[in-house]
Design an enzyme around this catalytic site. Structure first.
Site, PDB file in Angstrom:
ATOM      1  CB  THR A  28      -0.899  -0.018   1.254  1.00  0.00           C
ATOM      2  OG1 THR A  28      -1.784  -1.132   1.153  1.00  0.00           O
ATOM      3  CG2 THR A  28      -1.715   1.261   1.376  1.00  0.00           C
ATOM      4  CB  SER A  30       2.809   7.069  -3.553  1.00  0.00           C
ATOM      5  OG  SER A  30       3.961   7.181  -2.743  1.00  0.00           O
ATOM      6  CB  THR A  31       6.564   3.138  -3.535  1.00  0.00           C
ATOM      7  OG1 THR A  31       6.868   4.356  -2.866  1.00  0.00           O
ATOM      8  CG2 THR A  31       7.761   2.705  -4.369  1.00  0.00           C
ATOM      9  N   GLY A  84       6.050  -0.746  -0.048  1.00  0.00           N
ATOM     10  CA  GLY A  84       6.862   0.427   0.264  1.00  0.00           C
ATOM     11  C   GLY A  84       7.243   0.442   1.732  1.00  0.00           C
ATOM     12  CB  ALA A  85       9.497   0.950   3.922  1.00  0.00           C
ATOM     13  CE  LYS A  96       4.956  -1.897   5.057  1.00  0.00           C
ATOM     14  NZ  LYS A  96       4.633  -0.821   4.087  1.00  0.00           N
ATOM     15  N   GLY A  97       3.489   2.142   7.860  1.00  0.00           N
ATOM     16  CA  GLY A  97       2.192   2.542   8.400  1.00  0.00           C
ATOM     17  C   GLY A  97       1.825   3.982   8.130  1.00  0.00           C
ATOM     18  N   GLY A  99       0.753   5.053   5.545  1.00  0.00           N
ATOM     19  CA  GLY A  99      -0.494   4.988   4.784  1.00  0.00           C
ATOM     20  C   GLY A  99      -1.603   4.267   5.536  1.00  0.00           C
ATOM     21  CD  GLU A 105       1.452  -1.403   4.623  1.00  0.00           C
ATOM     22  OE1 GLU A 105       1.356  -0.697   3.612  1.00  0.00           O
ATOM     23  OE2 GLU A 105       1.957  -0.986   5.680  1.00  0.00           O
TER      24      GLU A 105
HETATM   25  C1  5RP Z   1       1.419   2.235   4.203  1.00  0.00           C
HETATM   26  C2  5RP Z   1       2.886   2.109   4.201  1.00  0.00           C
HETATM   27  C3  5RP Z   1       3.607   2.592   2.984  1.00  0.00           C
HETATM   28  O1  5RP Z   1       4.311   1.535   2.446  1.00  0.00           O
HETATM   29  C4  5RP Z   1       4.544   3.680   3.395  1.00  0.00           C
HETATM   30  O2  5RP Z   1       3.781   4.702   4.029  1.00  0.00           O
HETATM   31  C5  5RP Z   1       5.293   4.262   2.194  1.00  0.00           C
HETATM   32  O3  5RP Z   1       4.411   4.938   1.366  1.00  0.00           O
HETATM   33  P1  5RP Z   1       4.873   5.639   0.025  1.00  0.00           P
HETATM   34  O4  5RP Z   1       5.262   4.569  -0.923  1.00  0.00           O
HETATM   35  O5  5RP Z   1       3.644   6.414  -0.419  1.00  0.00           O
HETATM   36  O6  5RP Z   1       6.024   6.555   0.355  1.00  0.00           O
HETATM   37  O7  5RP Z   1       3.503   1.624   5.114  1.00  0.00           O
HETATM   38  O8  5RP Z   1       0.867   1.875   5.436  1.00  0.00           O
END
Ligand code: 5RP
Length: 233
Positions: A28, A30-31, A84-85, A96-97, A99, A105
C-alpha cells in the site's frame, strides 16, 4: 528526477522478480501503487499470478486493473510481497504505516516467503525514528492505552509525543480494521527490537509499524541509480 519517478523505477525493478504462477502480496502507498499499475499491464499481456492486497485501496486498484485477487484465507502462503516503507535502516528494519495499512501489511508480509521493499533512497536512514512510528490501537480505552504506550516507549529508552492521527477534516483516521493510529514522534529509536517487544505487550495495541526480520531485501532508487539491500533474487 522527482521522488515519484524514483519510486516508479524501484517498482519497475521489483516487477522483474515476478514469475508466472507466483502468489503475490501487494503493498500500500504511492510506491506500491506504481508496482500494481505495472503488474496490471503485465497481467493484461498474459502474466498468470494471484494476489492478496494489504488494504482496501490496493484491493480496489488491483481489481480495476483486472489483477486476479485472493485472500489469505484461500491463499495463506505467498511467494513474494512487494511493499513500500516509510524508513529502512541498513539492516532492513523498517518503519511502516504512514499509509495507515500497517496491520494488514504486516500480516501479509509474515505470510510471504519473501518481502521486498521498494522506495526512493530518501527512505534509507542510519537510525529509525525520524518518521513518526505508527501504532495501531483499538478505540476502546484510548487514553489509558496512550498512557501505557508512553510508559512502554520510555521503558524501551525512547521518548516523544504520541499524536492521534487525524485526516484533513480533523476527524480521527480509522484504519481498514476499524482501529485508530497513534503516531509516536520519537526522533531516534536506539533499540527497535526492545521497543517492538514493549509495544507488543500493551493491551489495546493491535500492531505497530516496526517491521523487524520481515524484509529480505530492498530496492532503493536514487538519482545515481538503484541501490539494492539484502537478498533481492
Ligand atoms: C502504508 C505504508 C507505505 O508503504 C509507506 O507509508 C510508504 O508509502 P509511500 O510509498 O507512499 O512513500 O507503510 O501503510
Amino acid at each position: 528526477m522527482t521522488a515519484d519517478e524514483l519510486k516508479k523505477q524501484a517498482a519497475a525493478r521489483a516487477l522483474e522478480l515476478v514469475r508466472p504462477g507466483m502468489k503475490l502480496g501487494l503493498g500500500t502507498g504511492s510506491t506500491a501503487k506504481h508496482f500494481v499499475d505495472l503488474l496490471g499491464a503485465r497481467v493484461v499481456a498474459g502474466l498468470d499470478v494471484i494476489c492478496v492486497a494489504t488494504s482496501e485501496a490496493t484491493q480496489a486498484q488491483a481489481l480495476s486493473l483486472n489483477i486476479p485477487m485472493s485472500t489469505l484465507d484461500d491463499t495463506p502462503e505467498l511467494d513474494l510481497t512487494i511493499d513500500g516503507a516509510d524508513e529502512t535502516d541498513p539492516q532492513l528494519r523498517l518503519i511502516k504505516g504512514g499509509g495507515a495499512a500497517l496491520l494488514r501489511e504486516k500480516i501479509v508480509a509474515a505470510a510471504s516467503a519473501r518481502m521486498i521493499v521498494i522506495a526512493d533512497d530518501g527512505k534509507l536512514v542510519e537510525r529509525l525514528g525520524r518518521f513518526p512510528l505508527p501504532i495501531e490501537v483499538v478505540p476502546f480505552g484510548l487514553e489509558a492505552t496512550r498512557r501505557a504506550v508512553a510508559e512502554a516507549v520510555g521503558a524501551a529508552g525512547a521518548a516523544g509525543e504520541l499524536i492521534l492521527r487525524r485526516d484533513a477534516a480533523g476527524a480521527p483516521v480509522v484504519t481498514d480494521g476499524g482501529h485508530l493510529l497513534l503516531d509516536a514522534h520519537l526522533g531516534a529509536i536506539a533499540r527497535p527490537e526492545l521497543l517492538a517487544q514493549a509495544l507488543n505487550a500493551v493491551p489495546g495495541v493491535v500492531e505497530h509499524g516496526l517491521f523487524i526480520g520481515l524484509a529480505s531485501g530492498a530496492i532503493l532508487a536514487g538519482p545515481g541509480g538503484l541501490k539494492l539491500l539484502g537478498a533481492i533474487e
